[in-house]
Write a protein that holds these residues in place. Sequence first.
Motif, PDB file in Angstrom:
ATOM      1  N   SER A  88       0.705  -1.210  -0.004  1.00  0.00           N
ATOM      2  CA  SER A  88       0.104  -0.009   0.087  1.00  0.00           C
ATOM      3  C   SER A  88       0.822   1.355   0.104  1.00  0.00           C
ATOM      4  O   SER A  88       0.584   2.255  -0.863  1.00  0.00           O
ATOM      5  CB  SER A  88      -1.005  -0.031   1.146  1.00  0.00           C
ATOM      6  OG  SER A  88      -1.789   1.066   1.317  1.00  0.00           O
TER       7      SER A  88
ATOM      8  N   ASP B 102       0.946   4.205  -2.732  1.00  0.00           N
ATOM      9  CA  ASP B 102       0.792   5.506  -2.391  1.00  0.00           C
ATOM     10  C   ASP B 102       2.079   6.544  -2.793  1.00  0.00           C
ATOM     11  O   ASP B 102       1.716   7.703  -3.426  1.00  0.00           O
ATOM     12  CB  ASP B 102       0.626   5.792  -0.978  1.00  0.00           C
ATOM     13  CG  ASP B 102      -0.585   5.085  -0.347  1.00  0.00           C
ATOM     14  OD1 ASP B 102      -1.621   5.188  -1.059  1.00  0.00           O
ATOM     15  OD2 ASP B 102      -0.889   4.950   0.746  1.00  0.00           O
TER      16      ASP B 102
ATOM     17  N   ASN C  52      -5.582  -4.065  -1.929  1.00  0.00           N
ATOM     18  CA  ASN C  52      -4.723  -3.303  -2.662  1.00  0.00           C
ATOM     19  C   ASN C  52      -5.387  -2.901  -4.121  1.00  0.00           C
ATOM     20  O   ASN C  52      -5.004  -2.135  -4.535  1.00  0.00           O
ATOM     21  CB  ASN C  52      -3.409  -3.796  -2.969  1.00  0.00           C
ATOM     22  CG  ASN C  52      -2.294  -4.077  -1.938  1.00  0.00           C
ATOM     23  OD1 ASN C  52      -1.968  -5.096  -1.448  1.00  0.00           O
ATOM     24  ND2 ASN C  52      -2.118  -2.917  -1.080  1.00  0.00           N
TER      25      ASN C  52
ATOM     26  N   ASP D  22      -6.535   0.951  -4.289  1.00  0.00           N
ATOM     27  CA  ASP D  22      -5.236   1.639  -4.277  1.00  0.00           C
ATOM     28  C   ASP D  22      -4.801   1.494  -5.850  1.00  0.00           C
ATOM     29  O   ASP D  22      -4.314   2.499  -6.387  1.00  0.00           O
ATOM     30  CB  ASP D  22      -4.254   1.361  -3.542  1.00  0.00           C
ATOM     31  CG  ASP D  22      -4.507   1.630  -1.838  1.00  0.00           C
ATOM     32  OD1 ASP D  22      -5.159   2.298  -1.844  1.00  0.00           O
ATOM     33  OD2 ASP D  22      -3.685   0.846  -1.109  1.00  0.00           O
TER      34      ASP D  22
ATOM     35  N   ARG E 282      -7.139   3.469  -7.986  1.00  0.00           N
ATOM     36  CA  ARG E 282      -6.972   4.906  -7.731  1.00  0.00           C
ATOM     37  C   ARG E 282      -5.652   5.211  -8.565  1.00  0.00           C
ATOM     38  O   ARG E 282      -5.604   6.395  -9.163  1.00  0.00           O
ATOM     39  CB  ARG E 282      -6.556   5.301  -6.363  1.00  0.00           C
ATOM     40  CG  ARG E 282      -6.241   6.674  -5.774  1.00  0.00           C
ATOM     41  CD  ARG E 282      -6.216   6.602  -4.423  1.00  0.00           C
ATOM     42  NE  ARG E 282      -5.184   5.947  -3.678  1.00  0.00           N
ATOM     43  CZ  ARG E 282      -4.378   6.431  -3.253  1.00  0.00           C
ATOM     44  NH1 ARG E 282      -4.233   7.848  -2.818  1.00  0.00           N
ATOM     45  NH2 ARG E 282      -3.566   5.709  -2.635  1.00  0.00           N
TER      46      ARG E 282
END
Length: 141
Positions: free
Chosen positions: A7, A11, A113, A116, A119
């Motif tokens: 993660s 990020d 995940n 994420d 995104r």
Amino acid sequence: MDIVEKSNFIDKAVTKTKKNELNWRTLTQNDVLKPLPDEENPLIHQLSKDPLSIKDSYIADFNTGSLLLLVFISATARALTSPPTGCTLSLRIQDEKSKYCIEIANSSINAFNASDLIRLYNLIDKDSSSLNALIDDFLNS
């Protein structure tokens, strides 16, 4: 890598993309795509046998290697939507020295995940900074 590290990696990719420190471009047939250690053909996602959608996948150079955000489209997915549905997203990293790449995260393996990865995909897919720069250049010419 554990879930938290994965993660954090995603990020960091999002942050670097927002800061234009990662310049993503669409994957092409000419790009070298290294397999995972247990993968025969990197163009096919081994868990589901879904083919890679080159036109929907992205690559970004970083230092001596590159990050790959690959999209594998299942036979049941009619079209790629944003966020991708019926697809598997795979974030990988590779360099010139290694024989294989490393998969950081995979949306079909870990649901944690997956959001994420979606995104990150949406950020890359909807990036219009080059178009905005072109518009500014045109208006200022």
